[in-house]
Design a protein around this motif. Structure first.
Motif, PDB file in Angstrom:
ATOM      1  N   UNK A 582       0.833  -1.106  -0.008  1.00 17.42           N
ATOM      2  CA  UNK A 582       0.052   0.175  -0.063  1.00 17.42           C
ATOM      3  C   UNK A 582       0.799   1.287   0.112  1.00 17.42           C
ATOM      4  N   UNK A 583       0.605   2.217  -0.880  1.00 14.55           N
ATOM      5  CA  UNK A 583       1.428   3.579  -0.944  1.00 14.55           C
ATOM      6  C   UNK A 583       0.673   4.414  -0.074  1.00 14.55           C
ATOM      7  N   UNK A 584       1.303   5.014   0.751  1.00 17.90           N
ATOM      8  CA  UNK A 584       0.772   6.090   1.870  1.00 17.90           C
ATOM      9  C   UNK A 584       1.297   7.382   1.465  1.00 17.90           C
ATOM     10  N   UNK A 585       0.625   8.291   1.148  1.00 18.12           N
ATOM     11  CA  UNK A 585       1.509   9.753   0.679  1.00 18.12           C
ATOM     12  C   UNK A 585       0.975  10.746   1.725  1.00 18.12           C
ATOM     13  N   UNK A 586      -0.128  10.469   2.430  1.00 21.61           N
ATOM     14  CA  UNK A 586      -0.454  11.711   3.485  1.00 21.61           C
ATOM     15  C   UNK A 586      -1.021  11.195   4.498  1.00 21.61           C
ATOM     16  N   UNK A 587      -0.755  11.845   5.760  1.00 24.02           N
ATOM     17  CA  UNK A 587      -1.463  11.594   7.053  1.00 24.02           C
ATOM     18  C   UNK A 587      -2.594  12.703   7.400  1.00 24.02           C
ATOM     19  N   UNK A 588      -3.801  12.293   7.359  1.00 29.19           N
ATOM     20  CA  UNK A 588      -5.057  13.214   7.442  1.00 29.19           C
ATOM     21  C   UNK A 588      -5.520  13.215   9.132  1.00 29.19           C
ATOM     22  N   UNK A 589      -5.959  14.432   9.360  1.00 31.28           N
ATOM     23  CA  UNK A 589      -6.154  14.434  10.893  1.00 31.28           C
ATOM     24  C   UNK A 589      -7.468  15.017  11.295  1.00 31.28           C
ATOM     25  N   UNK A 590      -7.773  14.506  12.283  1.00 29.01           N
ATOM     26  CA  UNK A 590      -9.664  14.777  12.611  1.00 29.01           C
ATOM     27  C   UNK A 590      -9.506  15.153  14.105  1.00 29.01           C
ATOM     28  N   UNK A 591     -10.610  16.085  14.325  1.00 33.74           N
ATOM     29  CA  UNK A 591     -10.752  16.826  15.542  1.00 33.74           C
ATOM     30  C   UNK A 591     -12.132  16.462  16.082  1.00 33.74           C
ATOM     31  N   UNK A 592     -12.330  16.183  17.382  1.00 32.89           N
ATOM     32  CA  UNK A 592     -13.697  15.976  17.779  1.00 32.89           C
ATOM     33  C   UNK A 592     -14.437  17.094  18.141  1.00 32.89           C
ATOM     34  N   UNK A 593     -15.560  17.395  17.047  1.00 33.28           N
ATOM     35  CA  UNK A 593     -16.483  18.665  17.159  1.00 33.28           C
ATOM     36  C   UNK A 593     -17.613  18.138  17.861  1.00 33.28           C
ATOM     37  N   UNK A 594     -18.194  18.803  18.905  1.00 32.80           N
ATOM     38  CA  UNK A 594     -19.373  18.622  19.512  1.00 32.80           C
ATOM     39  C   UNK A 594     -20.485  19.185  18.704  1.00 32.80           C
ATOM     40  N   UNK A 595     -21.016  18.807  17.496  1.00 33.93           N
ATOM     41  CA  UNK A 595     -21.921  19.141  16.390  1.00 33.93           C
ATOM     42  C   UNK A 595     -22.968  18.221  16.336  1.00 33.93           C
ATOM     43  N   UNK A 596     -23.056  16.842  16.798  1.00 36.62           N
ATOM     44  CA  UNK A 596     -24.150  16.144  16.373  1.00 36.62           C
ATOM     45  C   UNK A 596     -25.432  16.417  17.433  1.00 36.62           C
ATOM     46  N   UNK A 597     -26.526  16.994  17.024  1.00 38.25           N
ATOM     47  CA  UNK A 597     -27.527  17.131  17.698  1.00 38.25           C
ATOM     48  C   UNK A 597     -28.825  16.112  17.666  1.00 38.25           C
ATOM     49  N   UNK A 598     -29.726  16.093  18.492  1.00 36.62           N
ATOM     50  CA  UNK A 598     -30.798  15.012  18.575  1.00 36.62           C
ATOM     51  C   UNK A 598     -32.027  16.035  18.726  1.00 36.62           C
ATOM     52  N   UNK A 599     -32.960  15.225  18.293  1.00 33.54           N
ATOM     53  CA  UNK A 599     -34.692  15.851  18.657  1.00 33.54           C
ATOM     54  C   UNK A 599     -34.960  16.684  17.319  1.00 33.54           C
ATOM     55  N   UNK A 600     -34.318  16.452  16.255  1.00 31.82           N
ATOM     56  CA  UNK A 600     -34.802  17.237  15.137  1.00 31.82           C
ATOM     57  C   UNK A 600     -34.456  18.372  15.057  1.00 31.82           C
ATOM     58  N   UNK A 601     -34.190  19.124  13.726  1.00 28.72           N
ATOM     59  CA  UNK A 601     -33.784  20.390  13.815  1.00 28.72           C
ATOM     60  C   UNK A 601     -34.758  21.581  13.946  1.00 28.72           C
TER      61      UNK A 601
END
Length: 727
Positions: A582-601
């Motif tokens: 497997x060729x790997x060219x990049x490392x991609x980073x993620x941050x935990x964002x508190x953005x998932x809501x519940x109950x409907x928009x």
């Protein structure tokens, strides 16, 4: 009956009153608790046990101390807290006692107040208190710890080696009420947000936990240990069926817009999301366990305890791709040193007589109030996690519930919680003889909880298993009533006895802090960049730096994800077996964002769940090298296989390697938090315990990507640095 209850309490305060139980060299502190029958998000649950409402932690318990002569003191009652009978305005519940290193004071959490009439909904919060006057004949004093957040639940306090207060809280990572509560990654139930530190009146986040951290302790080496819920997977409440009205916000702040989507970018879909997996080579990813973790007392270098992982502790987990014969599903092999698999580690405690030996509970996620089998393992500082061996201290049968109507096997002597070893080698634990799941055999108004937790000394039977012996105390029964708040609950029976801790002076462990490792220190020296100046810049800008020396290397055991990895265009490679590379060219980073809501928009519930988003923190991104044509939030992997990246501090992070086509190859399976000023270096993208997939030792090379990042920073911010230096 009120007179009888009062008589019991008075007897508890009589200095000469002796109860059944084995001899102890030192006092034992513990709490009593109203026995909540339900085991979901209540005081005894494995998760979401931080609530302070009447249905989740009813009032009526107290803080006790039992002396070696058998006499008992009700410390909270002596100090004027709590009451008998009807639990109203002055009612309390208590939890989580911990003794200071000097053995002369302790902390615990207490919630005060209960409804005085039906349908009265009040806000109550667990707060941390300190108690002194623990010796016989001394006057007790209880005072609230100053500086803690007053309108959040603060539990599980411990003393740091620097006399700071470390605790868990449900205060949002952002400290913004808009983000309250944070929902976990499994049941979308409010959770604590991680470990916090109170020192000199200032509270800061040590570790951001999207699904919660539990039962912190400082071990004899000074390491801050805790159990963390590891559940980095996509939201099962939102897909394939959106049963909770899930949606995403545009950002974490109060002005965010609710948008009708449940899109997620990391990790890969769960096995149940068959529509998303169709046409791919992915099996789907799920992870759900409670593991032992460690970090320094300044919040740096977070990782599983000694880097122990699923390969050492679990029985089974699936491989990531279905079209590579090199990848294998993990089935605990017979040659593995650890023959005793476990799933969870709850209520971990260090044996005071053997540094690095930890006793804990492996319990099911639901049904038993976090009670189960007593296990132990040795992971002293510097020991090889591959060699860890779990000891089944109680019989394996004590881990699981017996089905209704079935007969329990003779080895199943009931369930255990909160095991502790005293300084003279005695083992105590909370125990119930019940073997079925937790339930209420009465009614809501007149409960009859099945579980009757009491503290007992343990002994070894002929088979070598720990079994209950004598009760530590006999507190008798109580008559209590309270509004829950809709129903008037009346209860006659014993209270639970929980959280035993020995009251004895112990050596104060060393203070543990981040130390810069040699390869990275050499690069600072070679580039003539002041390390402390650079770290001060990180602290001022709330940043950390991740340094991965060689992301082509993987631990030799991890053959569930690709391990024949190569940097393209003649770059470095590490090959573990003949087959697909497997060729790997990049490392991609993620941050935990508190953005998932519940109950409907249209009518969203308060608070949000954390989901992974491409790293977009402005301070981090403006400091990183701008790579051309790079995927979002990614760094090019250097020709030597190294990666370096500025990341936001005090926020959960994760990452994955990408192919030149932008497809994920190897994914991180855990959230990791960095502190401001931290330079977090590791050998590869699954840290190597003994040797990597090619048989090589862990990488100690000087990461050229880190050198490039330092040069970029030095060139971009040189004028600012020198200006500050002269002021």
């Amino acid at each position: 009956m009120k007179r009888i209850v009062l008589l019991v309490c008075m007897l508890c305060l009589m200095p000469g009153k002796t109860w059944a139980g084995a001899a102890l060299d030192n006092p034992v502190m513990f709490v009593t608790q109203f026995p909540i029958a339900t085991d979901f998000a209540t005081i005894g649950s494995t998760f979401a046990n931080h609530f302070s409402t009447m249905q989740q932690v009813a009032r009526g318990g107290d803080l006790y101390i039992r002396y070696p002569d058998g006499s008992l003191r009700n410390l909270t009652r002596e100090a004027g807290f709590g009451n008998t009978g009807f639990q109203g305005e002055n009612a309390i519940a208590v939890r989580d006692p911990v003794v200071h290193w000097n053995g002369q004071k302790a902390m615990f959490s207490m919630v005060i107040g209960a409804p005085t009439q039906q349908y009265q909904y009040n806000d109550y919060y667990w707060q941390i208190y300190e108690v002194t006057g623990l010796a016989q004949g001394q006057s007790v004093s209880i005072s609230k710890v100053q500086g803690q957040p007053s309108d959040y639940n603060n539990i599980s306090p411990i003393y740091g080696s620097d006399d700071s207060v470390i605790f868990t809280s449900d205060m949002p990572r952002s400290k913004n009420r808009y983000n309250y509560p944070q929902y976990d990654e499994y049941e979308s139930t409010p959770t604590n947000t991680g470990l916090w530190k109170l020192k000199n009146g200032q509270v800061r986040l040590l570790q951001h936990s999207p699904s919660g951290s539990f039962s912190p302790l400082i071990d004899s080496y000074g390491r801050l240990l805790f159990t963390r819920w590891d559940h980095l997977q996509r939201d099962q409440q939102a897909s394939p069926v959106n049963a909770r009205g899930a949606f995403n916000y545009t950002h974490e702040g109060p002005g965010a817009t609710a948008i009708d989507t449940v899109a997620e970018v990391f990790p890969e879909p769960r096995p149940a999301e068959t529509d998303l997996l169709q046409g791919t080579n992915m099996y789907g990813h799920r992870i759900n366990h409670f593991f032992p973790w460690q970090m320094n007392q300044d919040g740096t270098e977070e990782e599983t305890l000694n880097h122990v992982g699923r390969h050492e502790l679990h029985r089974y987990f699936q491989r990531s791709f279905d079209d590579d014969n090199n990848l294998e599903e993990f089935i605990a092999p017979g040659i593995r040193p650890n023959q005793n698999s476990i799933l969870n580690v709850f209520q971990m405690d260090e044996d005071p007589n053997q540094a690095g030996r930890y006793v804990a509970i492996d319990a099911p996620e639901f049904q038993t109030h976090a009670a189960g089998q007593i296990v132990a393992f040795d992971l002293p500082l510097g020991s090889d996690p591959y060699l860890v061996q779990v000891d089944y201290m109680s019989h394996e049968a004590t881990r699981d519930v017996v089905a209704e109507g079935d007969t329990a096997p003779p080895e199943h002597v009931g369930f255990f919680r909160e095991p502790m070893t005293t300084s003279n080698g005695m083992v105590l634990a909370v125990h119930t003889a019940e073997t079925r799941r937790a339930a209420n055999d009465g009614t809501r108004a007149n409960p009859q909880p099945r579980y009757d937790f009491t503290i007992k000394t343990l002994t070894t039977n002929n088979a070598g298993d720990l079994v209950p012996d004598n009760r530590l105390t006999d507190l008798g029964s109580v008559n209590l009533s309270f509004y829950d708040p809709d129903v008037l609950v009346s209860y006659s029976g014993p209270l639970w006895e929980l959280s035993p801790v020995e009251v004895v002076a112990k050596p104060q462990p060393p203070m543990t802090e981040e130390s810069l490792l040699s390869p990275e220190a050499q690069i600072f020296a070679e580039e003539n960049i002041d390390t402390e100046l650079f770290k001060a810049y990180l602290r001022d800008n709330h940043l950390g730096v991740v340094v991965m020396r060689d992301v082509t290397t993987r631990d030799e055991l991890d053959v569930q994800q690709p391990f024949n990895l190569r940097v393209p265009d003649g770059g470095h490679q590490t090959i573990g077996a003949p087959g697909q590379i497997y060729d790997i060219s990049h490392m991609q980073f993620f941050q935990g964002d508190q953005i998932r809501g519940y109950g409907g928009i249209n009518d969203p519930a308060p608070g949000q769940r954390v989901i992974a988003q491409y790293l977009h923190d402005q301070n981090a991104m403006q400091n990183n090298i701008p790579f051309s044509n790079a995927p979002a939030a990614s760094a090019e992997i250097a020709q030597d296989g190294s990666v370096a990246f500025f990341v936001p501090a005090r926020r959960a992070l994760s990452w994955q390697t990408l192919s030149p086509q932008g497809e994920a190859v190897v994914r991180e399976r855990y959230w990791i938090t960095l502190q401001a000023g931290e330079i977090r270096a590791c050998g590869g993208c699954h840290g190597v315990n003994q040797v990597d997939q090619s048989g090589a030792l862990p990488s100690l090379q000087k990461a050229e990507a880190f050198r490039d990042l330092l040069r970029h920073w030095d060139n971009a911010f040189e004028d600012l640095i020198f200006a500050d230096d002269f002021e």
